[in-house]
Scaffold this motif. Structure first.
Motif, PDB file in Angstrom:
ATOM      1  N   ALA A  53      -2.848  -7.739   1.270  1.00 46.19           N
ATOM      2  CA  ALA A  53      -3.124  -8.891   2.117  1.00 46.19           C
ATOM      3  C   ALA A  53      -2.469 -10.150   1.554  1.00 46.19           C
ATOM      4  CB  ALA A  53      -4.635  -9.100   2.240  1.00 46.19           C
ATOM      5  N   SER A  54      -2.297 -10.180   0.229  1.00 42.05           N
ATOM      6  CA  SER A  54      -1.654 -11.320  -0.424  1.00 42.05           C
ATOM      7  C   SER A  54      -0.135 -11.238  -0.378  1.00 42.05           C
ATOM      8  CB  SER A  54      -2.116 -11.400  -1.890  1.00 42.05           C
ATOM      9  OG  SER A  54      -3.530 -11.531  -1.960  1.00 42.05           O
ATOM     10  N   GLY A  55       0.383 -10.194   0.268  1.00 38.82           N
ATOM     11  CA  GLY A  55       1.829 -10.058   0.426  1.00 38.82           C
ATOM     12  C   GLY A  55       2.531  -9.405  -0.747  1.00 38.82           C
ATOM     13  N   LEU A  56       1.819  -8.569  -1.508  1.00 35.04           N
ATOM     14  CA  LEU A  56       2.421  -7.902  -2.654  1.00 35.04           C
ATOM     15  C   LEU A  56       2.759  -6.452  -2.340  1.00 35.04           C
ATOM     16  CD1 LEU A  56       0.219  -9.065  -5.679  1.00 35.04           C
ATOM     17  CD2 LEU A  56       2.407  -9.993  -4.900  1.00 35.04           C
ATOM     18  N   PRO A  57       3.922  -5.979  -2.772  1.00 35.66           N
ATOM     19  CA  PRO A  57       4.180  -4.541  -2.739  1.00 35.66           C
ATOM     20  C   PRO A  57       3.308  -3.861  -3.782  1.00 35.66           C
ATOM     21  CG  PRO A  57       5.960  -5.672  -3.861  1.00 35.66           C
ATOM     22  CD  PRO A  57       5.055  -6.748  -3.323  1.00 35.66           C
ATOM     23  N   THR A  59       5.761  -0.114   1.953  1.00 32.26           N
ATOM     24  CA  THR A  59       4.887  -1.143   1.380  1.00 32.26           C
ATOM     25  C   THR A  59       4.834  -1.046  -0.139  1.00 32.26           C
ATOM     26  OG1 THR A  59       2.910   0.249   1.535  1.00 32.26           O
ATOM     27  CG2 THR A  59       3.448  -1.104   3.447  1.00 32.26           C
ATOM     28  N   GLY A  60       5.584  -0.132  -0.691  1.00 32.57           N
ATOM     29  CA  GLY A  60       5.591   0.071  -2.130  1.00 32.57           C
ATOM     30  C   GLY A  60       6.009   1.487  -2.448  1.00 32.57           C
ATOM     31  N   TYR A  61       5.521   2.009  -3.571  1.00 32.66           N
ATOM     32  CA  TYR A  61       5.888   3.361  -3.990  1.00 32.66           C
ATOM     33  C   TYR A  61       4.678   4.086  -4.557  1.00 32.66           C
ATOM     34  CZ  TYR A  61      10.686   1.603  -3.699  1.00 32.66           C
ATOM     35  OH  TYR A  61      11.861   1.045  -3.258  1.00 32.66           O
ATOM     36  N   LEU A  62       4.667   5.401  -4.332  1.00 36.74           N
ATOM     37  CA  LEU A  62       3.662   6.279  -4.916  1.00 36.74           C
ATOM     38  C   LEU A  62       4.363   7.210  -5.906  1.00 36.74           C
ATOM     39  CD1 LEU A  62       1.720   7.227  -1.657  1.00 36.74           C
ATOM     40  CD2 LEU A  62       0.894   5.714  -3.480  1.00 36.74           C
ATOM     41  N   TYR A  63       3.760   7.409  -7.056  1.00 42.60           N
ATOM     42  CA  TYR A  63       4.337   8.306  -8.043  1.00 42.60           C
ATOM     43  C   TYR A  63       3.298   9.347  -8.468  1.00 42.60           C
ATOM     44  CZ  TYR A  63       1.630   5.906 -11.635  1.00 42.60           C
ATOM     45  OH  TYR A  63       0.596   5.407 -12.375  1.00 42.60           O
ATOM     46  N   ARG A  89      12.376  -1.338 -10.026  1.00 43.67           N
ATOM     47  CA  ARG A  89      13.078  -1.524  -8.752  1.00 43.67           C
ATOM     48  C   ARG A  89      12.529  -2.720  -7.985  1.00 43.67           C
ATOM     49  NH1 ARG A  89      13.434   3.743  -5.075  1.00 43.67           N
ATOM     50  NH2 ARG A  89      14.175   4.501  -7.110  1.00 43.67           N
ATOM     51  N   VAL A  90      11.217  -2.852  -7.949  1.00 39.52           N
ATOM     52  CA  VAL A  90      10.602  -3.959  -7.212  1.00 39.52           C
ATOM     53  C   VAL A  90      10.816  -5.289  -7.934  1.00 39.52           C
ATOM     54  CG1 VAL A  90       8.426  -4.912  -6.384  1.00 39.52           C
ATOM     55  CG2 VAL A  90       8.870  -2.469  -6.129  1.00 39.52           C
ATOM     56  N   LEU A  91      10.664  -5.277  -9.249  1.00 36.77           N
ATOM     57  CA  LEU A  91      10.743  -6.527 -10.004  1.00 36.77           C
ATOM     58  C   LEU A  91      12.166  -7.081 -10.116  1.00 36.77           C
ATOM     59  CD1 LEU A  91       8.229  -5.763 -12.897  1.00 36.77           C
ATOM     60  CD2 LEU A  91       7.901  -7.346 -10.986  1.00 36.77           C
ATOM     61  N   THR A  92      13.158  -6.226  -9.935  1.00 37.65           N
ATOM     62  CA  THR A  92      14.550  -6.694 -10.067  1.00 37.65           C
ATOM     63  C   THR A  92      15.240  -6.895  -8.724  1.00 37.65           C
ATOM     64  OG1 THR A  92      15.311  -4.389 -10.296  1.00 37.65           O
ATOM     65  CG2 THR A  92      14.832  -5.609 -12.320  1.00 37.65           C
ATOM     66  N   ASP A  93      14.527  -6.681  -7.638  1.00 43.71           N
ATOM     67  CA  ASP A  93      15.120  -6.842  -6.307  1.00 43.71           C
ATOM     68  C   ASP A  93      14.177  -7.704  -5.470  1.00 43.71           C
ATOM     69  OD1 ASP A  93      16.165  -6.623  -3.715  1.00 43.71           O
ATOM     70  OD2 ASP A  93      16.785  -4.542  -3.992  1.00 43.71           O
ATOM     71  N   GLY A  94      14.395  -9.009  -5.495  1.00 49.51           N
ATOM     72  CA  GLY A  94      13.516  -9.935  -4.796  1.00 49.51           C
ATOM     73  C   GLY A  94      13.470  -9.706  -3.302  1.00 49.51           C
ATOM     74  N   GLU A  95      14.600  -9.358  -2.711  1.00 47.10           N
ATOM     75  CA  GLU A  95      14.634  -9.121  -1.262  1.00 47.10           C
ATOM     76  C   GLU A  95      13.814  -7.895  -0.898  1.00 47.10           C
ATOM     77  OE1 GLU A  95      17.907  -8.363   2.320  1.00 47.10           O
ATOM     78  OE2 GLU A  95      18.561  -8.974   0.310  1.00 47.10           O
ATOM     79  N   MET A 109       8.882  -5.517   1.450  1.00 48.49           N
ATOM     80  CA  MET A 109       7.714  -4.643   1.293  1.00 48.49           C
ATOM     81  C   MET A 109       6.426  -5.440   1.365  1.00 48.49           C
ATOM     82  SD  MET A 109       8.753  -1.900  -1.663  1.00 48.49           S
ATOM     83  CE  MET A 109       9.638  -0.392  -1.218  1.00 48.49           C
ATOM     84  N   GLY A 110       6.412  -6.617   0.767  1.00 47.59           N
ATOM     85  CA  GLY A 110       5.216  -7.441   0.789  1.00 47.59           C
ATOM     86  C   GLY A 110       4.836  -7.879   2.186  1.00 47.59           C
ATOM     87  N   ALA A 111       5.837  -8.185   3.006  1.00 52.53           N
ATOM     88  CA  ALA A 111       5.574  -8.602   4.385  1.00 52.53           C
ATOM     89  C   ALA A 111       4.967  -7.449   5.184  1.00 52.53           C
ATOM     90  CB  ALA A 111       6.855  -9.096   5.040  1.00 52.53           C
TER      91      ALA A 111
END
Length: 413
Positions: A323-327, A345-349, A363-369, A374-376
């Motif tokens: 809800a806060s817009g985080l992947p 919306t993110g990744y499952l491992y 991957r998420v932390l180094t790719d702002g776009e 994903m956050g949206a």
């Protein structure tokens, strides 16, 4: 086996709103083995439910163990909290079952609730269900407990745990599970009562993307201005946070990253030592229990929500993060699998696979776009879990049971 999975009501208004607003407020008793200042999912959910019901005009009582040992009654934010005498055991305090039945019987006669809602099936929950049955008080039951489904040498213990849960909750009038997956799992394990998925939901007005830069929130929390992975929850063995710290060490090879842990628990000292041993002590921040009013700052300071937890039927923190817009990068287990859409919306491992965990976080932390996209989408998914919708359904359940029983407990009081 009887399996009846009920559908949630599609209505957004409860029986105490709109044209039907003249229905009388209810007197409710919530029973739980853990309540703030305890910091865990069940305590947080019970606290938020009690507060929300008070704001809807109901008379709400909570019965729980005393965090100090001695019994007392307190009034907190409109909720009457009955803290019963407790003793300390590893990781928490519990109520001794001896004489508990008589104490609860007297409490129910004095309060005369329209409905009892237990939050677990342990000491308080099972005793409260037994007493409520004798006094003809309707019971709603909810649980976040999840015996591990993987077959191990302790398979007999797991089987007995499920049997105990279904036996205790089999005496409730209505079982409300925190997710559809949880409802299906409870039914599959032999629960003979109707099971309805009623997610706890999320306050979309509190947990939302912030316009302020992340540096603002990090400054408010005293954090360095780095790419941030966040975890919110109890620091215990079930959360497997050692995997998150091991993953962070790998992430730091490619990103200027840090981990922020919100919550407390018996594993904190051990995790602090592990962070030092891994050479990431300066990049691992333990914030402890953050006040409810400030919790949104933790999400605003983060770039990704990380959850290696595999146990539990609820996913409140994951939903708040979305809800806060985080992947979200999470273990492919538990209720989070119903929320996190892999690659969207993110990744499952796979649980335990630290290299995969670290790879997805990197991957998420180094790719702002990618993170923003994903956050949206995560925010859009979370918007379908508005807590007002869930609360309205809970009210409908309460009102229906109260009407069916006809307030018999008032005549017994």
């Amino acid at each position: 086996m009887t399996f009846r999975l009920l559908a949630s009501s599609p209505r957004g208004e409860g029986p105490f709103d709109g044209a039907e607003g003249e229905a009388r407020p209810l007197r409710l008793l919530i029973g739980t083995d853990t309540y703030p200042p305890d910091a865990n999912g069940t305590a947080c959910s019970a606290y938020r439910l009690a507060g929300a019901l008070v704001r809807r005009g109901h008379d709400v009582h909570v019965v729980c163990p005393s965090e100090q040992g001695s019994p007392r009654v307190e009034r907190a934010e409109g909720v009457t909290v009955h803290r019963l005498r407790s003793v300390a055991v590893p990781e928490r305090r519990i109520i001794v079952p001896v004489l508990l039945t008589g104490t609860l019987r007297g409490l129910l006669r004095r309060i005369a609730p329209d409905v009892v809602h237990v939050q677990d099936h342990f000491v308080v929950g099972r005793a409260l269900i037994a007493v409520a049955r004798r006094l003809c008080v309707p019971v709603v039951a909810t649980t976040r407990f999840l015996p591990h489904r993987r077959r191990t040498a302790c398979e007999l213990v797991r089987t007995l745990a499920w049997r105990d849960l279904t036996r205790v909750f089999g005496r409730a009038d209505h079982v409300a599970a925190p997710s559809r997956a949880a409802a299906e799992l409870l039914a599959d394990q032999g629960l003979t009562r109707p099971v309805e998925p009623v997610p706890h939901g999320v306050d979309l007005s509190r947990f939302r993307p912030r316009e302020e830069p992340k540096t603002w929130a990090r400054g408010r929390l005293g954090l360095p201005d780095r790419d941030t992975a966040l975890f919110v929850g109890r620091l215990d063995a079930a959360t497997r946070l050692d995997e998150l710290l091991q993953a962070l060490r790998q992430v730091c090879r490619r990103a200027d990253a840090q981990v922020v842990l919100v919550g407390d628990g018996p594993r904190r000292a051990r995790l602090e030592s592990l962070a030092g041993a891994l050479g990431i002590g300066g990049r691992t921040h333990f914030l402890g229990s953050v006040p409810e009013d400030d919790l949104h700052l933790a999400y605003a300071a983060a770039d990704v929500f990380a959850s290696p937890k595999v146990a539990g039927l609820g996913a409140a923190a994951t939903l708040e993060a979305m809800a806060s817009g985080l992947p979200v990068v999470a273990a492919d287990a538990g209720a989070r699998t119903c929320l996190v859409q892999h690659g969207r919306t993110g990744y499952l491992y796979r649980p335990g696979e630290v290299p995969a965990f670290a790879s997805f976080l990197t991957r998420v932390l180094t790719d702002g776009e990618l993170a923003a996209t994903m956050g949206a989408i995560a925010r859009t998914v979370a918007a379908t879990h508005d807590h007002l919708r869930s609360l309205a359904r809970i009210e409908e359940i309460y009102a229906g049971l109260a009407q069916t029983y006809g307030g018999r407990v008032q005549r017994l009081a």
